[in-house]
Write an enzyme that holds these catalytic residues in place. Structure first.
Site, PDB file in Angstrom:
ATOM      1  CG  ASN A  56     -14.857  -3.473  -7.082  1.00  0.00           C
ATOM      2  OD1 ASN A  56     -14.785  -3.163  -8.390  1.00  0.00           O
ATOM      3  ND2 ASN A  56     -13.829  -3.554  -6.115  1.00  0.00           N
ATOM      4  NE  ARG A  74     -12.001  -0.113  -7.793  1.00  0.00           N
ATOM      5  CZ  ARG A  74     -11.242  -1.221  -8.356  1.00  0.00           C
ATOM      6  NH1 ARG A  74     -11.462  -2.164  -8.575  1.00  0.00           N
ATOM      7  NH2 ARG A  74      -9.735  -0.626  -8.711  1.00  0.00           N
ATOM      8  CG  HIS A 122      -4.047   0.784  -5.787  1.00  0.00           C
ATOM      9  ND1 HIS A 122      -2.609   0.282  -5.878  1.00  0.00           N
ATOM     10  CD2 HIS A 122      -5.165  -0.172  -6.056  1.00  0.00           C
ATOM     11  CE1 HIS A 122      -2.766  -1.058  -6.159  1.00  0.00           C
ATOM     12  NE2 HIS A 122      -4.187  -1.200  -6.542  1.00  0.00           N
ATOM     13  CG  LEU A 180       3.173  -3.105  -0.763  1.00  0.00           C
ATOM     14  CD1 LEU A 180       4.530  -3.538   0.142  1.00  0.00           C
ATOM     15  CD2 LEU A 180       3.806  -2.407  -2.020  1.00  0.00           C
ATOM     16  NE  ARG A 201      -1.586  -4.743 -13.430  1.00  0.00           N
ATOM     17  CZ  ARG A 201      -2.101  -4.358 -12.476  1.00  0.00           C
ATOM     18  NH1 ARG A 201      -1.766  -3.337 -11.718  1.00  0.00           N
ATOM     19  NH2 ARG A 201      -3.478  -4.607 -12.197  1.00  0.00           N
ATOM     20  CG  ASN A 241      -1.460 -10.581   5.460  1.00  0.00           C
ATOM     21  OD1 ASN A 241      -1.753 -10.803   6.766  1.00  0.00           O
ATOM     22  ND2 ASN A 241      -2.158 -10.315   4.471  1.00  0.00           N
ATOM     23  CD  GLU A 260      -9.131  -0.884  -2.427  1.00  0.00           C
ATOM     24  OE1 GLU A 260      -8.780  -0.299  -3.334  1.00  0.00           O
ATOM     25  OE2 GLU A 260      -8.893  -2.071  -2.149  1.00  0.00           O
TER      26      GLU A 260
HETATM   27  P1  ADP Z   1      -5.828  -7.409  -4.727  1.00  0.00           P
HETATM   28  O1  ADP Z   1      -4.884  -6.631  -5.200  1.00  0.00           O
HETATM   29  O2  ADP Z   1      -6.270  -8.572  -5.646  1.00  0.00           O
HETATM   30  O3  ADP Z   1      -6.978  -6.718  -4.099  1.00  0.00           O
HETATM   31  P2  ADP Z   1      -4.825  -8.173  -1.976  1.00  0.00           P
HETATM   32  O4  ADP Z   1      -4.676  -6.900  -1.615  1.00  0.00           O
HETATM   33  O5  ADP Z   1      -5.824  -9.258  -1.497  1.00  0.00           O
HETATM   34  O6  ADP Z   1      -5.246  -8.433  -3.346  1.00  0.00           O
HETATM   35  O7  ADP Z   1      -3.613  -9.089  -1.858  1.00  0.00           O
HETATM   36  C1  ADP Z   1      -3.446 -10.350  -2.394  1.00  0.00           C
HETATM   37  C2  ADP Z   1      -1.969 -10.640  -2.228  1.00  0.00           C
HETATM   38  O8  ADP Z   1      -1.468 -10.768  -1.049  1.00  0.00           O
HETATM   39  C3  ADP Z   1      -1.890 -12.272  -2.558  1.00  0.00           C
HETATM   40  O9  ADP Z   1      -1.467 -12.571  -4.017  1.00  0.00           O
HETATM   41  C4  ADP Z   1      -0.767 -12.576  -1.824  1.00  0.00           C
HETATM   42  O10 ADP Z   1       0.544 -12.330  -2.738  1.00  0.00           O
HETATM   43  C5  ADP Z   1      -0.621 -11.683  -0.578  1.00  0.00           C
HETATM   44  N1  ADP Z   1      -0.832 -12.045   0.734  1.00  0.00           N
HETATM   45  C6  ADP Z   1      -2.046 -12.392   1.099  1.00  0.00           C
HETATM   46  N2  ADP Z   1      -1.575 -12.941   2.334  1.00  0.00           N
HETATM   47  C7  ADP Z   1      -0.384 -13.151   2.627  1.00  0.00           C
HETATM   48  C8  ADP Z   1       0.360 -13.612   3.625  1.00  0.00           C
HETATM   49  N3  ADP Z   1      -0.008 -14.328   4.625  1.00  0.00           N
HETATM   50  N4  ADP Z   1       1.587 -13.530   3.434  1.00  0.00           N
HETATM   51  C9  ADP Z   1       2.258 -13.078   2.419  1.00  0.00           C
HETATM   52  N5  ADP Z   1       1.314 -12.625   1.422  1.00  0.00           N
HETATM   53  C10 ADP Z   1       0.268 -12.649   1.215  1.00  0.00           C
END
Ligand code: ADP
Length: 413
Positions: free
Chosen positions: A8, A106, A195, A224, A256, A349, A399
């Protein structure tokens, strides 16, 4: 063993993961970052993750907290690949003994041209390069990884897996913007969606987990993360998705804005003297949760909500309001849903987000079980009540595994 290497590649970094597709287990992974001319202020950094170290010492990874970091000059992606190969030689698994059977890359934008994983040829490289018109930040970086990868592994098939491909099933009514048709056609302005790899993986994992045929399920998947999108999937086919011409459209994200009246941009150009680049920066990098409440990380927003900070409370409510709007819209587009899934950092999460998105949908047969939703359990799981007509799931996305699967499906049909 059937090793597949997944790359990636970004403009100044790339992530890699080696998977054994007999078991679908990760054998090794790493990150090479800050690639570029050494400025004297910083060296590039290569991080080899735990699984690599563990797999070097035995078949079952046990050392899960170990990470090795090296800092050294890495002027370009080709040099980065050489550093990655050194790590494989030093820590294993040995690529000399078991070379990857294929390398999956990717690629963010496949335009309207690529609707499935594709064997990389010189012509495909030219097409990916040409599609940089639509994805100037991403496609050139993805291509740099492909070129370096083909130099490092000249004898194995390289497969491009496109983020947009899964959404190539959208009907014209879903992907067409209501603007002058000639202007749109001459500049390839339409909705593409992104995505896709994650939405495909999660919808298939959900069907498998529930033991139900993918072809019979109406699903909504909320991905998300820092970027965020939601997709309506009918029988395994994407029929609508919230990201559009670029990943800026749709949900509120980390930085964004998501959906916004385009006339806001005219106003800011005319009244605030902002240039196109200023507006691009504003909407892509300084909006979303960051713009509203000063952090792009939902954990910070939740902590500030707990402290009673009104800006954070508003940011959270705007975020959830948008999710609810899309949930309703996609229930309408699908004519109801069998499964709604949440994935990625926030989706996996943040129980408050999941509950907020669906709490008003009792009338549509969606009933969250709050104890299940708030449980700290990991892995794929049901968070709706047993009586809920719609099954609500948390599905960890993967992914890299999806790219490896698609890569193998082309390399070994
Ligand atoms: P990316 O889109 O960069 O691949 P991820 O899917 O890893 O990102 O998501 C990252 C985001 O997930 C972080 O910026 C944070 O907002 C959120 N996040 C990660 N862990 C938690 C948690 N325990 N509780 C709430 N939000 C979380």
């Amino acid at each position: 063993m059937t090793p597949v290497l997944v790359i990636n590649s970004g403009s100044s970094s790339f992530k890699y993961q080696l998977l054994d597709m007999d078991t679908e287990r990760t054998l090794a992974s790493g990150l090479v970052e800050r690639i570029g001319p050494s400025t004297g202020t910083g060296l590039a950094r290569h991080t080899v993750h735990a699984a690599a170290l563990a797999s070097a010492t035995g078949p079952a990874p046990t050392v899960l907290d170990a990470t090795r970091i090296r800092e050294l000059p890495i002027p370009d992606h080709t040099a980065g690949f050489a550093v990655m190969l050194e790590a494989f030689a030093a820590y294993g698994p040995s690529l000399a003994e078991t070379p990857p059977v294929a390398v999956g890359h990717r690629v963010v934008h496949g335009g309207a041209r690529f609707f499935e994983p594709t064997l990389v040829t010189p012509l495909v490289e030219i097409n990916i390069d040409e599609l940089a018109v639509l994805a100037p930040l991403h496609n050139p970086a993805n291509l740099a990884g492909i070129v370096a990868g083909r130099t490092a592994f000249p004898d194995v098939p390289h497969i491009a897996v496109f983020d947009t491909a899964f959404h190539q099933t959208l009907a014209p009514a879903a992907y067409t913007y209501a603007i002058d048709a000639e202007v749109a056609a001459s500049h390839r302005i339409r909705r593409y969606g992104f995505h896709g790899t994650s939405h495909k993986f999660v919808s298939e994992a959900a069907a498998a987990f529930l033991g139900r045929p993918l072809g019979e399920l109406k699903q909504i998947v909320f991905h998300l993360g820092n970027g965020a999108s939601v997709t309506a999937i009918d029988g395994g086919r994407s029929i609508d998705t919230s990201m559009g011409f670029t990943p800026l459209e749709g949900l509120v994200m980390g930085t964004r804005s998501g959906d916004i009246d385009p006339a806001v941009l005219f106003q800011l150009e005319r009244r605030a003297g902002m240039t196109v680049d200023d507006l691009d920066d504003l909407l892509n990098k300084r909006s979303g949760l960051l713009g509203l409440a000063g952090s792009n990380d939902l954990r910070d927003i939740r902590a500030a909500v707990e402290r009673g900070e009104p800006q954070a409370q508003l940011a959270f409510e705007v975020y959830v309001h948008r999710l609810r709007s899309y949930a309703g819209a996609y229930l309408a587009q699908l004519g109801g849903a069998d499964v709604i899934s949440f994935t990625a950092g926030v989706g996996e999460n943040a129980p408050q987000v999941r509950a907020g998105a669906l709490d008003t949908l009792g009338f549509a047969g969606v009933e969250i079980d709050h104890a299940r939703n708030e449980s700290a359990e990991r892995g794929i799981r049901i968070i709706s009540t047993d009586a809920s007509a719609v099954t609500v799931l948390v599905v960890p996305t993967d992914e890299e595994l999806e790219i490896a699967r698609q890569t193998l499906s082309v390399a070994r049909p």
